[in-house]
Design a protein around this motif. Structure first.
Motif, PDB file in Angstrom:
ATOM      1  N   GLU A 169      34.412  67.799  45.228  1.00 55.54           N
ATOM      2  CA  GLU A 169      34.115  66.944  46.386  1.00 55.54           C
ATOM      3  C   GLU A 169      33.361  65.658  46.012  1.00 55.54           C
ATOM      4  N   VAL A 170      33.525  65.223  44.769  1.00 56.07           N
ATOM      5  CA  VAL A 170      33.004  63.925  44.345  1.00 56.07           C
ATOM      6  C   VAL A 170      34.162  63.105  43.794  1.00 56.07           C
ATOM      7  N   ALA A 171      34.376  61.925  44.369  1.00 54.22           N
ATOM      8  CA  ALA A 171      35.410  61.024  43.871  1.00 54.22           C
ATOM      9  C   ALA A 171      34.827  60.174  42.755  1.00 54.22           C
ATOM     10  N   HIS A 172      35.540  60.093  41.630  1.00 50.73           N
ATOM     11  CA  HIS A 172      35.122  59.293  40.487  1.00 50.73           C
ATOM     12  C   HIS A 172      36.211  58.283  40.172  1.00 50.73           C
ATOM     13  N   TRP A 173      35.836  57.076  39.849  1.00 47.19           N
ATOM     14  CA  TRP A 173      36.797  56.146  39.280  1.00 47.19           C
ATOM     15  C   TRP A 173      36.062  55.110  38.434  1.00 47.19           C
ATOM     16  N   ALA A 174      36.763  54.587  37.451  1.00 48.65           N
ATOM     17  CA  ALA A 174      36.199  53.585  36.548  1.00 48.65           C
ATOM     18  C   ALA A 174      37.326  52.696  36.061  1.00 48.65           C
ATOM     19  N   HIS A 175      36.988  51.429  35.808  1.00 45.31           N
ATOM     20  CA  HIS A 175      38.007  50.542  35.253  1.00 45.31           C
ATOM     21  C   HIS A 175      37.375  49.513  34.336  1.00 45.31           C
ATOM     22  N   ALA A 176      38.228  48.892  33.535  1.00 44.27           N
ATOM     23  CA  ALA A 176      37.810  47.849  32.605  1.00 44.27           C
ATOM     24  C   ALA A 176      38.179  46.491  33.182  1.00 44.27           C
ATOM     25  N   LEU A 177      37.284  45.519  32.982  1.00 41.99           N
ATOM     26  CA  LEU A 177      37.491  44.170  33.488  1.00 41.99           C
ATOM     27  C   LEU A 177      37.122  43.162  32.415  1.00 41.99           C
ATOM     28  N   ASP A 178      37.711  41.979  32.509  1.00 41.27           N
ATOM     29  CA  ASP A 178      37.287  40.827  31.724  1.00 41.27           C
ATOM     30  C   ASP A 178      36.784  39.737  32.657  1.00 41.27           C
ATOM     31  N   TRP A 179      35.752  39.035  32.202  1.00 41.42           N
ATOM     32  CA  TRP A 179      35.213  37.896  32.941  1.00 41.42           C
ATOM     33  C   TRP A 179      35.761  36.629  32.285  1.00 41.42           C
ATOM     34  N   ILE A 180      36.609  35.904  33.026  1.00 38.45           N
ATOM     35  CA  ILE A 180      37.330  34.755  32.490  1.00 38.45           C
ATOM     36  C   ILE A 180      36.901  33.499  33.243  1.00 38.45           C
ATOM     37  N   THR A 181      36.484  32.483  32.520  1.00 33.47           N
ATOM     38  CA  THR A 181      36.083  31.227  33.147  1.00 33.47           C
ATOM     39  C   THR A 181      37.304  30.515  33.716  1.00 33.47           C
ATOM     40  N   GLU A 182      37.056  29.534  34.579  1.00 30.77           N
ATOM     41  CA  GLU A 182      38.179  28.806  35.182  1.00 30.77           C
ATOM     42  C   GLU A 182      39.010  28.094  34.123  1.00 30.77           C
ATOM     43  N   ASP A 183      38.387  27.697  33.000  1.00 28.89           N
ATOM     44  CA  ASP A 183      39.152  27.038  31.940  1.00 28.89           C
ATOM     45  C   ASP A 183      39.676  28.022  30.894  1.00 28.89           C
ATOM     46  N   GLY A 184      39.593  29.353  31.205  1.00 32.91           N
ATOM     47  CA  GLY A 184      40.298  30.338  30.400  1.00 32.91           C
ATOM     48  C   GLY A 184      39.533  31.027  29.303  1.00 32.91           C
ATOM     49  N   ARG A 185      38.212  30.868  29.239  1.00 32.51           N
ATOM     50  CA  ARG A 185      37.417  31.517  28.200  1.00 32.51           C
ATOM     51  C   ARG A 185      36.940  32.899  28.661  1.00 32.51           C
ATOM     52  N   ARG A 186      36.940  33.866  27.761  1.00 32.84           N
ATOM     53  CA  ARG A 186      36.496  35.234  28.047  1.00 32.84           C
ATOM     54  C   ARG A 186      35.021  35.351  27.674  1.00 32.84           C
ATOM     55  N   LEU A 187      34.178  35.622  28.678  1.00 30.35           N
ATOM     56  CA  LEU A 187      32.736  35.700  28.446  1.00 30.35           C
ATOM     57  C   LEU A 187      32.240  37.137  28.304  1.00 30.35           C
ATOM     58  N   PHE A 188      32.703  38.015  29.182  1.00 32.28           N
ATOM     59  CA  PHE A 188      32.226  39.395  29.197  1.00 32.28           C
ATOM     60  C   PHE A 188      33.394  40.362  29.282  1.00 32.28           C
ATOM     61  N   ALA A 189      33.226  41.514  28.639  1.00 32.95           N
ATOM     62  CA  ALA A 189      34.067  42.682  28.881  1.00 32.95           C
ATOM     63  C   ALA A 189      33.197  43.676  29.634  1.00 32.95           C
ATOM     64  N   GLU A 190      33.727  44.253  30.677  1.00 38.94           N
ATOM     65  CA  GLU A 190      32.917  45.126  31.533  1.00 38.94           C
ATOM     66  C   GLU A 190      33.593  46.472  31.748  1.00 38.94           C
ATOM     67  N   ARG A 191      32.761  47.506  31.794  1.00 37.20           N
ATOM     68  CA  ARG A 191      33.194  48.804  32.296  1.00 37.20           C
ATOM     69  C   ARG A 191      32.452  49.048  33.594  1.00 37.20           C
ATOM     70  N   ARG A 192      33.177  49.305  34.675  1.00 33.96           N
ATOM     71  CA  ARG A 192      32.578  49.509  35.997  1.00 33.96           C
ATOM     72  C   ARG A 192      33.003  50.882  36.512  1.00 33.96           C
ATOM     73  N   ALA A 193      32.023  51.685  36.919  1.00 37.21           N
ATOM     74  CA  ALA A 193      32.308  53.059  37.349  1.00 37.21           C
ATOM     75  C   ALA A 193      31.666  53.333  38.706  1.00 37.21           C
ATOM     76  N   PHE A 194      32.321  54.199  39.486  1.00 40.58           N
ATOM     77  CA  PHE A 194      31.870  54.529  40.832  1.00 40.58           C
ATOM     78  C   PHE A 194      31.953  56.032  41.061  1.00 40.58           C
ATOM     79  N   THR A 195      31.124  56.506  41.976  1.00 41.10           N
ATOM     80  CA  THR A 195      31.338  57.809  42.594  1.00 41.10           C
ATOM     81  C   THR A 195      31.126  57.653  44.092  1.00 41.10           C
ATOM     82  N   ALA A 196      31.761  58.540  44.846  1.00 37.51           N
ATOM     83  CA  ALA A 196      31.551  58.613  46.294  1.00 37.51           C
ATOM     84  C   ALA A 196      31.473  60.079  46.675  1.00 37.51           C
TER      85      ALA A 196
END
Length: 302
Positions: free
Chosen positions: A111-138
């Motif tokens: 009875e606990v929902a889990h999810w996680a995903h990977a993201l990249d932070w990309i500037t408007e001119d196309g540069r990659r600043l951060f790689a992120e792992r974001r996770a949730f439970t409900a």
């Protein structure tokens, strides 16, 4: 009570029986000017009342609950114009995007929902600043209360140190917004902010430091009351945080780790944040109990 989790190509939904508690859009279709980013909307109480607002006319980059940062070096991952010292808000070609890369986890366990995903932070001119792992439970934590946890891990993948800040760190007084930001329904305007030691409007509590803060508002139609309570984890930078909170003009809550002091992230360094959000049908007097239930959940989060 039976939770369910369904995952689509651009969004996932967690439901409690027939009530959709949340939708998390991880591939948004937002224009670049709004700094495209994943968001939680709609958010509902267990009785089905909506407690979030999407793309309001006054700030179209506000989207339910989102992890939004207005000062990432010289880049804007909040959306809209950028605050520039001695100039005010200026429209610049610097509205970056948080891009979904892959879903790492999505399941339902005890009875606990889990999810996680990977993201990249990309500037408007196309540069990659951060790689992120974001996770949730409900999960449901009490009769009328359900809790959402949010875990952020951002790694600087650029060659330069990146300061994370706010309009206040760039010169605007008492405007330290940035981080996990909630925008409430229009009917919540002029509602009540509540902490462990005080209640009042945002004009009085904005900028204060608290472990948790709640917002009690009322709904159109039946005047029912609902609560949104946000809890900051003790291990977060700048805990207890200063809060960017509003009740006048619109409803907003934001534990702001960079309110008045920038956090500089070195190349290769990872910064982590953990938050809990409690959502309930209830009054101001219920906020402390909701905060305690949420604290118990995030206290066990590594």
């Amino acid at each position: 009570m039976t939770l369910s989790l369904s995952v689509g190509e651009t969004a996932l939904v967690v439901a409690d029986g027939d009530v959709e508690l949340l939708s998390y859009t991880f591939v948004p279709d937002s224009p670049q000017y709004e700094s495209p980013k994943p968001y939680l909307h709609p958010l509902r109480t267990r009785s089905g009342r909506v407690v979030s607002l999407y793309r309001p006319h006054d700030h179209v980059w506000h989207k339910g609950i989102a992890w939004s940062l207005p000062v990432v070096g010289d880049e804007n991952f909040w959306g809209g114009p950028t605050f520039v010292r001695d100039e005010g808000y200026v429209a610049l070609p610097n509205d970056g995007a948080q891009r979904h890369i892959s879903m790492l986890e999505a399941d339902l366990d005890d009875e606990v929902a889990h999810w996680a995903h990977a993201l990249d932070w990309i500037t408007e001119d196309g540069r990659r600043l951060f790689a992120e792992r974001r996770a949730f439970t409900a999960r449901v934590v009490a009769g009328d209360v359900w809790a959402l946890t949010v875990e952020i891990a951002m790694t600087n993948v650029s060659a330069d140190a990146v300061p994370l800040g706010s309009p206040t760190t760039r010169g605007r007084d008492n405007a330290g917004y940035g981080g996990l930001f909630w925008r409430g329904p229009r009917s919540f305007t002029d509602g009540t902010l509540v902490t462990a030691t005080a209640t009042g409007p945002g004009s009085e509590l904005r900028g204060q430091r608290h472990e948790w803060m709640g917002f009690a508002g009322r709904h159109d139609g039946d005047d029912a009351a609902s609560l949104v309570v946000m809890v900051d984890h003790a291990a977060n930078p700048q805990h207890p945080p200063q809060w960017f909170a509003r009740s006048e003009e619109f409803a907003a809550l934001n534990p702001a780790p960079f309110f008045s002091e920038e956090l500089v992230v070195q190349p290769g360094e990872t910064v982590r944040f953990v938050y809990g959000v409690g959502i309930a049908d209830g009054e101001v007097t219920d906020a402390a109990a909701v905060a305690e239930a949420v604290r118990a959940v995030i206290g066990s989060t590594p």
